[in-house]
Write an enzyme that holds these catalytic residues in place. Structure first.
Site, mmCIF file in Angstrom:
data_model
loop_
_atom_site.group_PDB
_atom_site.id
_atom_site.type_symbol
_atom_site.label_atom_id
_atom_site.label_comp_id
_atom_site.label_asym_id
_atom_site.label_seq_id
_atom_site.Cartn_x
_atom_site.Cartn_y
_atom_site.Cartn_z
ATOM 1 N N GLY A 3 -4.940 -1.342 0.358
ATOM 2 C CA GLY A 3 -4.116 -0.859 -0.745
ATOM 3 C C GLY A 3 -3.459 0.438 -0.302
ATOM 4 O O GLY A 3 -3.412 1.423 -1.029
ATOM 5 N N HIS A 8 -3.020 7.548 2.805
ATOM 6 C CA HIS A 8 -3.571 6.980 4.043
ATOM 7 C C HIS A 8 -2.611 7.253 5.201
ATOM 8 O O HIS A 8 -3.037 7.571 6.316
ATOM 9 C CB HIS A 8 -3.741 5.466 3.906
ATOM 10 C CG HIS A 8 -4.666 5.042 2.803
ATOM 11 N ND1 HIS A 8 -4.230 4.495 1.623
ATOM 12 C CD2 HIS A 8 -6.022 5.093 2.713
ATOM 13 C CE1 HIS A 8 -5.264 4.208 0.858
ATOM 14 N NE2 HIS A 8 -6.370 4.576 1.486
ATOM 15 N N GLN A 36 -20.217 -1.499 -2.317
ATOM 16 C CA GLN A 36 -20.009 -0.222 -3.000
ATOM 17 C C GLN A 36 -19.432 -0.377 -4.400
ATOM 18 O O GLN A 36 -19.074 0.609 -5.028
ATOM 19 C CB GLN A 36 -19.154 0.713 -2.149
ATOM 20 C CG GLN A 36 -17.709 0.297 -1.985
ATOM 21 C CD GLN A 36 -17.010 1.148 -0.941
ATOM 22 O OE1 GLN A 36 -17.287 1.058 0.255
ATOM 23 N NE2 GLN A 36 -16.096 1.993 -1.373
ATOM 24 N N GLY A 125 -10.220 11.173 4.098
ATOM 25 C CA GLY A 125 -9.429 11.996 3.184
ATOM 26 C C GLY A 125 -10.321 12.908 2.358
ATOM 27 O O GLY A 125 -11.461 12.553 2.039
ATOM 28 N N LEU A 162 -2.525 10.592 -4.953
ATOM 29 C CA LEU A 162 -2.292 9.193 -4.602
ATOM 30 C C LEU A 162 -3.629 8.469 -4.526
ATOM 31 O O LEU A 162 -4.608 9.020 -4.033
ATOM 32 C CB LEU A 162 -1.563 9.102 -3.271
ATOM 33 C CG LEU A 162 -0.148 9.676 -3.294
ATOM 34 C CD1 LEU A 162 0.495 9.568 -1.926
ATOM 35 C CD2 LEU A 162 0.705 8.967 -4.329
ATOM 36 N N SER A 163 -3.648 7.273 -5.049
ATOM 37 C CA SER A 163 -4.863 6.466 -5.042
ATOM 38 C C SER A 163 -4.455 5.004 -5.140
ATOM 39 O O SER A 163 -3.486 4.666 -5.831
ATOM 40 C CB SER A 163 -5.739 6.843 -6.245
ATOM 41 O OG SER A 163 -6.681 5.810 -6.491
ATOM 42 N N SER A 164 -5.192 4.155 -4.439
ATOM 43 C CA SER A 164 -4.884 2.721 -4.526
ATOM 44 C C SER A 164 -5.002 2.251 -5.968
ATOM 45 O O SER A 164 -4.311 1.327 -6.396
ATOM 46 C CB SER A 164 -5.856 1.927 -3.657
ATOM 47 O OG SER A 164 -5.856 2.434 -2.347
#
Ligand code: DC
Length: 502
Positions: A3, A8, A36, A125, A162-164
């Site tokens: 994603g 990234h 997870q 990150g 930012l994040s998937s």
């Protein structure tokens, strides 16, 4: 987990730049790890688009993409798999509280990926700070032969990290989610103002009220708060006051069914790094280079003690006579300056003594002069004034203990006497001085160690919270790399970015 987004990409760009300088290859792993995810979490809908991921990875400079299937990564199935359990102190708070088993799943998959890939460097990150801390600990505890480096959290122009998972958000939820970075930024701003304002009103702003303000900012936007917590960034231990610096203020909240996290680091001032250690351990060379790398001011306190010693010698005063030495300090004008090329100049009472203070004569007298309480008091005061606004790396003998006891990073840089004698011989030869026998140099060094460590005021000792770095057999570049790793564990780029890369 794929994603992939610009966050990234920026991490890959950092890895790519490091690779350009040091060689090697950059591999990106993409694996949505079932271990997870909790039973009610988003394993099934987690964004999977390997084609897009591959394109982004290639564009960002990755040499290879490793995207195993679950069956390939866990051939015996997850049920029979050996699991890794991070220490309770690192998983009991923050995201660990509401995601039981999550970090054990992360630790397990990362250990397996590392064992398969065997990288020299693991890039992670800072956005998932708790994960970063846990994985650093995993690498340390298992003694894995690699270093962990991190990159800053990338944000949209409006501040949203930012994040998937952002792609789960509707346009309206995107707006709502902004409460997360905004409330945290407002809290950081408030803390900065309180700290910059009256020193005497410090303490009037409580951490509890800041946390409460973040919480209510999130609630007002209609988010469901999972946690808002303040912790010490490396131990992840809860903190109660704003005294800790840097301090991590972290939050997680649900926007609809999407769980979002964000954080901010509170720092009372730009960082200070204290590098202490005995003569000839290589402090000057590495401290200067390290300061340049991080855009910090370089403070060579030994040069200050040497300059006063030069003054004592020039005035014909007995170096051991405290009263007479003290008399020279009344109108002392001691200046350190750095030229555009990075060369340091030292002047005392208007006289340039840059070269003169490095002579063997001054070297042989300096420990006696530096032991006087009046000398230490005058120079410590000046050093503290120079560091009042932070943003410096200071080297000396008592930086971490007496001058800047609240330095963010303290390093005790040392080497065996034999190694230091060899370095001193090279140094003397380079400067055009006569070079005594190595045994003679070793005896001189041992004598200075003894004088510096046994004086009554601010002796040379390793601060309780200093990291010892023994430099025998290490190149200068390797020592600087180590310092940078130690520094970034304590002061991440999210807390203090440092200079823009050239
Ligand atoms: O690092 P250097 O060799 O230039 O330091 C010269 C001397 O100055 C050293 O022998 C002890 C003294 N010194 C000190 O007492 N405290 C410091 N912070 C720095 C140096």
């Amino acid at each position: 987990m794929g994603g992939l987004h610009q966050g990234h990409q920026s991490l890959l760009a950092l890895a790519d730049r490091a690779r350009a300088a040091r060689g090697g290859r950059v591999l990106l792993s993409v694996f949505v790890n079932p271990l997870q995810f909790g039973p009610a979490e988003d394993l099934d809908r987690y964004p999977r688009d390997l084609g897009a991921d591959a394109q982004l990875a290639a564009a960002a400079g990755a040499d290879a993409l490793f995207a195993p299937s679950v069956a390939e990564l866990y051939p015996g199935g997850p049920a029979e798999l050996t699991r890794l359990l991070p220490p309770a102190s690192l998983v009991e708070g923050l995201c660990g509280r509401s995601r039981p088993g999550h970090f054990a799943g992360v630790a397990t998959v990362v250990a397996r990926l590392l064992a398969l890939v065997r990288p020299d460097v693991l890039w992670l990150g800072e956005k998932d700070w708790q994960q970063l801390v846990i994985l650093r600990r995993l690498v340390a505890d298992l003694g894995l032969p690699l270093v962990v480096r991190s990159g800053p959290t990338l944000r949209q122009a409006d501040g949203l990290p930012l994040s998937s998972r952002n792609r789960y958000l509707s346009p309206q939820q995107q707006q709502q989610a902004l409460a997360l970075p905004r409330s945290l930024a407002a809290a950081a701003q408030q803390a900065r103002q309180a700290q910059a304002g009256a020193r005497d009103s410090q303490g009037s702003l409580s951490l509890a009220s800041l946390i409460e303000a973040v919480r209510s900012g999130l609630l007002q936007a209609g988010l469901v708060v999972d946690y808002v917590e303040a912790v010490e960034p490396r131990s992840l231990r809860s903190v109660e006051t704003l005294q800790t610096s840097p301090l991590l203020l972290a939050a997680a909240a649900y926007c609809g069914t999407t769980r979002l996290i964000d954080h901010v680091f509170l720092m009372r001032r730009p960082p200070i790094i204290a590098i202490d250690g005995p003569a000839g351990a290589g402090k000057s060379t590495v401290t200067k280079a390290f300061a340049a790398r991080l855009g910090l001011i370089y403070l060579d306190t030994g040069a200050m003690y040497r300059a006063v010693t030069w003054l004592v010698a020039a005035a014909g005063v007995d170096p051991a006579a405290a009263g007479a030495v003290g008399g020279l300090l009344a109108d002392l004008d001691l200046q350190l300056s750095t030229s555009a090329e990075g060369a340091q100049r030292v002047t005392i009472n208007g006289q340039d003594v840059t070269e003169a203070i490095r002579s063997p004569e001054i070297t042989s007298l300096v420990s006696v002069v530096a032991a006087h309480g009046c000398v230490r008091e005058a120079l410590t005061r000046q050093q503290q004034a120079m560091g009042a606004r932070g943003g410096l790396v200071a080297e000396g003998r008592d930086i971490g203990t007496a001058v800047f006891p609240d330095a963010e990073l303290k390093v005790f840089l040392t080497a065996t006497v034999g190694e230091r004698a060899r370095r001193r011989a090279l140094d003397l030869a380079q400067k055009g001085f006569a070079v005594p026998e190595l045994a003679e140099l070793a005896a001189q060094i041992a004598e200075r160690d003894h004088l510096d460590s046994s004086r009554a005021v601010a002796p040379l000792i390793q601060a309780a919270d200093a990291v010892e770095l023994i430099t025998d057999g290490l190149s200068i570049a390797a020592v600087i790399d180590q310092l940078e790793l130690l520094f970034r564990e304590r002061v991440p780029a999210d807390a203090w970015p440092g200079p823009a890369p050239a």
